[in-house]
Structure formats: structure tokens, C-alpha cells
Write a protein that holds these residues in place. Structure first.
Motif, PDB file in Angstrom:
ATOM      1  N   GLU A   1       2.496  -6.589   0.231  1.00  0.00           N
ATOM      2  CA  GLU A   1       1.770  -5.808  -0.765  1.00  0.00           C
ATOM      3  C   GLU A   1       0.381  -5.454  -0.252  1.00  0.00           C
ATOM      4  OE1 GLU A   1       1.871  -6.854  -4.907  1.00  0.00           O
ATOM      5  OE2 GLU A   1       3.711  -8.019  -4.652  1.00  0.00           O
ATOM      6  N   LYS A   2      -0.291  -6.410   0.339  1.00  0.00           N
ATOM      7  CA  LYS A   2      -1.625  -6.158   0.879  1.00  0.00           C
ATOM      8  C   LYS A   2      -1.566  -5.200   2.072  1.00  0.00           C
ATOM      9  CE  LYS A   2      -3.401 -10.689  -0.524  1.00  0.00           C
ATOM     10  NZ  LYS A   2      -3.919 -12.010  -0.066  1.00  0.00           N
TER      11      LYS A   2
ATOM     12  N   ALA B   1      -0.779  -1.605   0.870  1.00  0.00           N
ATOM     13  CA  ALA B   1      -1.924  -1.086   0.117  1.00  0.00           C
ATOM     14  C   ALA B   1      -3.048  -0.668   1.056  1.00  0.00           C
ATOM     15  CB  ALA B   1      -2.430  -2.141  -0.863  1.00  0.00           C
ATOM     16  N   ARG B   2      -3.192  -1.402   2.132  1.00  0.00           N
ATOM     17  CA  ARG B   2      -4.267  -1.107   3.086  1.00  0.00           C
ATOM     18  C   ARG B   2      -3.919   0.038   4.023  1.00  0.00           C
ATOM     19  NH1 ARG B   2      -6.856  -5.286   7.637  1.00  0.00           N
ATOM     20  NH2 ARG B   2      -8.307  -3.766   8.545  1.00  0.00           N
ATOM     21  N   HIS B   3      -2.711   0.019   4.582  1.00  0.00           N
ATOM     22  CA  HIS B   3      -2.380   0.956   5.649  1.00  0.00           C
ATOM     23  C   HIS B   3      -1.632   2.205   5.173  1.00  0.00           C
ATOM     24  CE1 HIS B   3      -3.799  -1.960   8.544  1.00  0.00           C
ATOM     25  NE2 HIS B   3      -2.994  -2.880   8.029  1.00  0.00           N
TER      26      HIS B   3
ATOM     27  N   PRO C   1      -1.618   3.558   1.580  1.00  0.00           N
ATOM     28  CA  PRO C   1      -1.931   3.521   0.143  1.00  0.00           C
ATOM     29  C   PRO C   1      -1.306   4.645  -0.661  1.00  0.00           C
ATOM     30  CG  PRO C   1      -3.818   4.296   1.411  1.00  0.00           C
ATOM     31  CD  PRO C   1      -2.815   3.810   2.411  1.00  0.00           C
ATOM     32  N   THR C   2      -0.867   5.719  -0.018  1.00  0.00           N
ATOM     33  CA  THR C   2      -0.308   6.850  -0.763  1.00  0.00           C
ATOM     34  C   THR C   2       1.207   6.802  -0.893  1.00  0.00           C
ATOM     35  OG1 THR C   2      -0.129   8.244   1.229  1.00  0.00           O
ATOM     36  CG2 THR C   2      -2.219   8.311   0.008  1.00  0.00           C
TER      37      THR C   2
ATOM     38  N   GLY D   1       3.175   4.832  -2.630  1.00  0.00           N
ATOM     39  CA  GLY D   1       3.530   4.756  -4.044  1.00  0.00           C
ATOM     40  C   GLY D   1       4.892   4.172  -4.336  1.00  0.00           C
TER      41      GLY D   1
END
Length: 281
Positions: free
Chosen positions: A180-181, A184-186, A188-189, A191
Motif C-alpha cells: 500500500e505504501k 501510494a508513493r510510486h 499514486p494515480t 487508483g
């Protein structure tokens, strides 16, 4: 000489023995014109023509293309730790080519093509791949009801269990949290809506085959299973017995899991595949 240097460098990087590296170098030298035209493009698209080449040529191209994949990973800000863990799969599939098919090199270029294109990453115990939610054709209506408000076709992270190592549920939970991290970091789009898996590890028949406390059953409990189907062909049994299809009576039964599955197959039964989701925290 550039490609030869990359083949040797990345062959050592993923832990291949000298024999495999030399075989891939020899294959490259014998097919350099073909390989040089394709290697830089393997990080962008799947090359069907490479699938028809022998395992040593496939391995040479994949190893040489790792240089371009590494640049791609770094462009996304992905560390070399994830890159190394992800491409460690090459050694696994070279070993499978030798043990299951008796061939030298890398038979399964199709699988490694996801790694090259930065579509799949190993994060801890598990691998995660960009994907879309799907189910068996005959289960679409019932699955759609169980999945709501998820919809078939929604963006998901496909979950895969890399071969080798203990399947510990706590390690898998750590992988989900880290994934998840990571995404979200690499990315993020992207979705994505949930984690998704299609695997014999979630097959409903396993509850009657495996003992209480089984790691496989504990892993399956991490997902909400919404569909089941019979395994087709020998693909899932191949993973358990580590061999290509052969008469069931000849299958190795040196472990309790193999003995149990062999008995199931001898009785006319089938392994099953479960389709499951896991929501984000």
C-alpha cells in the motif's frame, strides 16, 4: 560488447551459476543481430517472436534488458532493493526450466516480461501486479452480487505468491502493508480498489485436504473468496509436484501435501481455484 557485459553482470546479479551465464552469452553471440534489435524494447512491450526462441536466447535477452528496466525503475523512484527482489525470479524460472522441462535458460519469458515492463514487483513475501478484477465466465452473475460495490473490470493489484520459502500469514500481512505504501508513493494515480488473487491456494477443496493450522488455509483466510472453478490442465499440480504432466501414479509423494493431492487426483477429484479480494486498510 555492451550486451555481453550486461548479460554477465546481471546474470551474477540475480544469482545464476556460471554455466547458465555462459550459455546465455553463447546464445547472444549466435543471435546478436536478432537480440540487439529487441533488447531495448523489451521494457516497453511483449515480444511474441522471443517466445518462440530457445531458453538460452530468452535468458540472454531478458538479462541484457535488465539494464533498461533498472533505469525505468529508478525513473519511478523505486529502490534497488525492490528491483533485486523482483528480478530474483529469473533464477527461480531458470531452475524450473531445467527441472520441469530439461532445458537450459529461461522458458517462461512471458512471465518475466511483466518484471521487465515494471508491471509487477516483489514486496516482501508477495508479488503485486497491475490488473483488473475478473472471475470465471460461468460465475459472472453470482460474483457481481458478492463483489458489490466492486465491479468486474475495476483496477486491482493482482497478488502472486513467489515460489520458494515459507508461506507465513504474518509475512503476507507485512507485504500488504508495505505494498500500500509502495504504490501510494510510486504509482499514486493507479487508483486500484483492492488486492485480488486467482489461485489454487484459495480452492475450497483445500479445507478437506489440509490440516487445521495449515499455512495455506491461513493465507486463504486473508481474502474474501467470491468464486471457485476447477483447475484446468496440470498447471496447478505442476507447482505442487514440480514437474510437467505425467501419469498420476508416477507423481512424487515425498511430502504430506503431495500425498494428499495425489490421492485426490487418483480418486478422480480436481484441485480448485479460488478468486478472492482483500480490501485496503
Amino acid at each position: 560488447m555492451g550486451a555481453e557485459k550486461d548479460i554477465a553482470l546481471y546474470g551474477e546479479y540475480v544469482g545464476l551459476d556460471g554455466t547458465l551465464i555462459e550459455a546465455s552469452l553463447a546464445a547472444y553471440r549466435a543471435n546478436s543481430d536478432y537480440c540487439d534489435r529487441r533488447i531495448p524494447r523489451l521494457t516497453e512491450r511483449f515480444d511474441r517472436s522471443l517466445s518462440d526462441k530457445n531458453g538460452a536466447v530468452k535468458l540472454a535477452c531478458v538479462l541484457a534488458a535488465m539494464k533498461y528496466s533498472r533505469e525505468k525503475y529508478r525513473g519511478f523512484g523505486i529502490g534497488d532493493d525492490v528491483f533485486a527482489d523482483t528480478f530474483g525470479d529469473i533464477a527461480v524460472w531458470c531452475r524450473n526450466s531445467a527441472v520441469r522441462n530439461g532445458s537450459i535458460g529461461l522458458d517462461n519469458y512471458a512471465w518475466l516480461s511483466h518484471h521487465l515492463r515494471a508491471e509487477l514487483f516483489r514486496i516482501g513475501r508477495l508479488q503485486f501486479q497491475f490488473g483488473r478484477l475478473y472471475c470465471p465466465t460461468g460465475s459472472i452473475l453470482s460474483a457481481a452480487k458478492k463483489l458489490w460495490p466492486l465491479r468486474l473490470g475495476d483496477k486491482v493489484l493482482n497478488v502472486h505468491v513467489p515460489q520458494g520459502g515459507r508461506l507465513d500469514a504474518d509475512d503476507c500481512l507485512d507485504s500488504f502493508a508495505a505494498a500500500e505504501k509502495f504504490f501510494a508513493r510510486h504509482f499514486p494515480t493507479f487508483g486500484y480498489k483492492c488486492f485480488f488473487i486467482d489461485s489454487w491456494l484459495l480452492g475450497d477443496v483445500n479445507a478437506s485436504l489440509l490440516p487445521e493450522g495449515s499455512n495455506i488455509l491461513a493465507f486463504a483466510s486473508l481474502f474474501d473468496v467470491f468464486a471457485q472453478t476447477d483447475s484446468k490442465g496440470f498447471e496447478d499440480a505442476e507447482r505442487i509436484f514440480d514437474c510437467k504432466k505425467r501419469p498420476i501414479s508416477e507423481l512424487d509423494d515425498s511430502t504430506s501435501l503431495r500425498r494428499t493431492v495425489k490421492a485426490l487426483l487418483l480418486s478422480g477429484g480436481n484441485l480448485r481455484r479460488g478468486f478472492g479480494t482483500r480490501y485496503l486498510r
